[in-house]
Design an enzyme around this catalytic site. Structure first.
Site, PDB file in Angstrom:
ATOM      1  N   HIS A 104       0.817  -1.216   0.000  1.00  0.00           N
ATOM      2  CA  HIS A 104       0.000   0.000   0.000  1.00  0.00           C
ATOM      3  C   HIS A 104       0.845   1.258   0.000  1.00  0.00           C
ATOM      4  O   HIS A 104       0.389   2.311   0.423  1.00  0.00           O
ATOM      5  CB  HIS A 104      -0.963  -0.021   1.193  1.00  0.00           C
ATOM      6  N   CYS A 148       5.694  17.522 -14.958  1.00  0.00           N
ATOM      7  CA  CYS A 148       4.401  17.832 -15.587  1.00  0.00           C
ATOM      8  C   CYS A 148       3.589  18.873 -14.825  1.00  0.00           C
ATOM      9  O   CYS A 148       2.539  19.293 -15.285  1.00  0.00           O
ATOM     10  CB  CYS A 148       3.577  16.558 -15.751  1.00  0.00           C
TER      11      CYS A 148
HETATM   12  P1  OAD Z   1      -7.252  -3.773  10.047  1.00  0.00           P
HETATM   13  O1  OAD Z   1      -7.442  -2.580  10.911  1.00  0.00           O
HETATM   14  O2  OAD Z   1      -8.322  -4.161   9.114  1.00  0.00           O
HETATM   15  O3  OAD Z   1      -7.014  -5.028  10.986  1.00  0.00           O
HETATM   16  C1  OAD Z   1      -6.134  -4.952  12.056  1.00  0.00           C
HETATM   17  C2  OAD Z   1      -5.984  -6.345  12.632  1.00  0.00           C
HETATM   18  O4  OAD Z   1      -4.991  -6.264  13.637  1.00  0.00           O
HETATM   19  C3  OAD Z   1      -7.247  -6.890  13.278  1.00  0.00           C
HETATM   20  O5  OAD Z   1      -7.467  -8.219  12.844  1.00  0.00           O
HETATM   21  C4  OAD Z   1      -6.912  -6.844  14.777  1.00  0.00           C
HETATM   22  O6  OAD Z   1      -7.524  -7.914  15.487  1.00  0.00           O
HETATM   23  C5  OAD Z   1      -5.423  -6.992  14.752  1.00  0.00           C
HETATM   24  N1  OAD Z   1      -4.710  -6.446  15.913  1.00  0.00           N
HETATM   25  C6  OAD Z   1      -5.034  -5.431  16.729  1.00  0.00           C
HETATM   26  N2  OAD Z   1      -4.099  -5.247  17.666  1.00  0.00           N
HETATM   27  C7  OAD Z   1      -3.139  -6.183  17.449  1.00  0.00           C
HETATM   28  C8  OAD Z   1      -1.915  -6.533  18.091  1.00  0.00           C
HETATM   29  N3  OAD Z   1      -1.452  -5.864  19.156  1.00  0.00           N
HETATM   30  N4  OAD Z   1      -1.195  -7.556  17.576  1.00  0.00           N
HETATM   31  C9  OAD Z   1      -1.642  -8.248  16.501  1.00  0.00           C
HETATM   32  N5  OAD Z   1      -2.778  -7.972  15.865  1.00  0.00           N
HETATM   33  C10 OAD Z   1      -3.521  -6.963  16.329  1.00  0.00           C
HETATM   34  O7  OAD Z   1      -5.878  -3.576   9.314  1.00  0.00           O
HETATM   35  P2  OAD Z   1      -5.352  -4.242   7.973  1.00  0.00           P
HETATM   36  O8  OAD Z   1      -5.808  -5.655   7.881  1.00  0.00           O
HETATM   37  O9  OAD Z   1      -3.917  -3.923   7.892  1.00  0.00           O
HETATM   38  O10 OAD Z   1      -5.664   0.037   3.325  1.00  0.00           O
HETATM   39  O11 OAD Z   1      -6.129  -3.395   6.901  1.00  0.00           O
HETATM   40  C11 OAD Z   1      -5.845  -3.579   5.557  1.00  0.00           C
HETATM   41  C12 OAD Z   1      -5.959  -2.287   4.813  1.00  0.00           C
HETATM   42  O12 OAD Z   1      -7.213  -1.675   5.044  1.00  0.00           O
HETATM   43  C13 OAD Z   1      -4.973  -1.228   5.233  1.00  0.00           C
HETATM   44  O13 OAD Z   1      -3.715  -1.387   4.666  1.00  0.00           O
HETATM   45  C14 OAD Z   1      -5.629   0.017   4.767  1.00  0.00           C
HETATM   46  C15 OAD Z   1      -6.973  -0.313   5.366  1.00  0.00           C
HETATM   47  O14 OAD Z   1      -8.015   0.436   5.110  1.00  0.00           O
HETATM   48  C16 OAD Z   1      -5.315   1.152   2.660  1.00  0.00           C
HETATM   49  O15 OAD Z   1      -4.881   2.134   3.203  1.00  0.00           O
HETATM   50  C17 OAD Z   1      -5.511   1.026   1.172  1.00  0.00           C
HETATM   51 ZN    ZN Z   2       4.266  14.558 -13.029  1.00  0.00          ZN
END
Ligand code: OAD
Ligand code: ZN
Length: 242
Positions: A104, A148
Site C-alpha cells: 500500500h 508535468c
Molecule cells: P485492520 O485494521 O483491518 O485489521 C487490524 C488487525 O490487527 C485486526 O485483525 C486486529 O484484530 C489486529 N490487531 C489489533 N491489535 C493487534 C496486536 N497488538 N497484535 C496483533 N494484531 C492486532 O488492518 P489491515 O488488515 O492492515 O488500506 O487493513 C488492511 C488495509 O485496510 C490497510 O492497509 C488500509 C486499510 O483500510 C489502505 O490504506 C488502502
Molecule cells: Zn508529473
C-alpha cells in the site's frame, strides 16, 4: 537458507501506538475514509488530504519499532526473510529488516498526482513522469512535479486504486517457500481488504504457517495463535530459531 514470508497488517504496528483501521468504526482520525483515502476525496479537497497525511507522517515519525518488528528482524540471522506488508510506516525497516515490500505504498515517499494516469494514458507524453522519492518534510499544496506540474501526493495506495504489486510474483514466492520448506506468518491483519483476502489462501499450500492476531479467525489449516504481535511473535521466532 529457508525462506520465511511475513505478511503483516496494521496490528503489527498497533503496539507502537499506530491505531488500526477496523478498530476506529470506519473513521480515520475522525474523517470518513472516502474523504482522506480515496481519489474522490483528493479531487474534492487536496488540502484536507495533505493535512491528514501530515498528521500520520508525524505519528509514524514519533513511533518506534515494537518487539514484534524486532523479532522479525532477528529471524534474518537464520532465515531468508521477506516482508509483505500492508503498512505504510517504516517500522520494519527501522527494526533492521532488509527486504520489505509495501503493498500500500509508503508514508515516507511522495509522487506526482498523475503518476497513476501514466500507465492509463500510454503514449500521452504529458503524463510520463515517475516521481517517487523520499522526502523529509510533509507535502504542501503547491509542491509540484518538476516534469508535468502535477501536485505531489503521498505515495500510498488509496481505496479503488491498484495495489503496488504483481500477483504473479506472489505465486512464485509461494512455490519458493513450499519447496525450500519455508514458513509463512500472517500477523495483525483483518484480511478483509484486497490483496490480503486473496493472498492468505494462496499460502495454504505451505506446510508450516501461522496466523497471529488477538481476533484470529480460522483460515484453512493454519496454526492459529491468539494474541498480541508484540508477545506472540517473539515466542514464535524463539521457537523457529532454536
Ligand atoms: P485492520 O485494521 O483491518 O485489521 C487490524 C488487525 O490487527 C485486526 O485483525 C486486529 O484484530 C489486529 N490487531 C489489533 N491489535 C493487534 C496486536 N497488538 N497484535 C496483533 N494484531 C492486532 O488492518 P489491515 O488488515 O492492515 O488500506 O487493513 C488492511 C488495509 O485496510 C490497510 O492497509 C488500509 C486499510 O483500510 C489502505 O490504506 C488502502
Ligand atoms: Zn508529473
Amino acid at each position: 537458507m529457508r525462506t520465511v514470508v511475513v505478511f503483516s497488517g496494521a496490528g503489527l504496528s498497533a503496539e507502537s501506538g499506530i491505531p488500526t483501521f477496523r478498530d476506529s468504526n470506519g473513521l480515520w482520525e475522525n474523517h470518513k475514509v472516502e474523504d482522506v483515502a480515496h481519489p474522490s476525496g483528493w479531487a474534492k479537497d487536496k488540502n484536507l488530504v495533505l493535512k491528514f497525511y501530515e498528521q500520520r507522517y508525524n505519528a509514524v515519525k514519533k513511533a518506534v519499532p515494537n518487539p514484534a518488528h524486532e523479532a522479525i528482524a532477528k529471524l534474518q540471522e537464520k532465515f531468508n526473510v521477506i516482508n509483505l506488508t500492508q503498512n505504510i510506516d517504516d517500522l520494519l525497516e527501522r527494526a533492521g529488516c532488509n527486504d520489505v515490500r509495501h503493498f500500500h505504498g509508503s508514508i515516507n515517499k511522495r509522487k506526482c498526482e498523475w503518476h497513476q494516469s501514466c500507465s492509463m494514458l500510454q503514449g500521452d507524453t504529458r503524463y510520463i513522469c515517475d516521481v517517487s522519492e523520499t522526502h523529509e518534510v510533509p507535502i504542501k499544496l503547491g509542491d509540484l512535479c518538476p516534469k508535468c506540474g502535477g501536485q505531489m501526493r503521498p505515495d500510498v495506495v488509496w481505496f479503488d486504486e491498484p495495489v503496488a504489486f504483481e500477483f504473479e510474483s506472489i505465486k512464485d514466492l509461494v512455490k519458493e517457500v513450499k519447496y525450500n520448506k519455508g514458513v509463512f506468518i500472517c500477523v495483525g491483519t483483518s484480511a478483509q481488504v484486497h490483496p490480503a483476502a486473496a493472498l492468505i489462501p494462496l499460502f495454504v499450500q505451505v506446510p508450516e504457517k501461522y496466523i497471529i492476531d488477538p481476533n484470529a479467525r480460522r483460515i484453512g489449516n493454519y496454526t492459529m495463535i491468539q494474541g498480541k504481535a508484540g508477545e506472540k511473535l517473539p515466542e514464535l521466532v524463539e521457537k523457529l530459531t532454536k
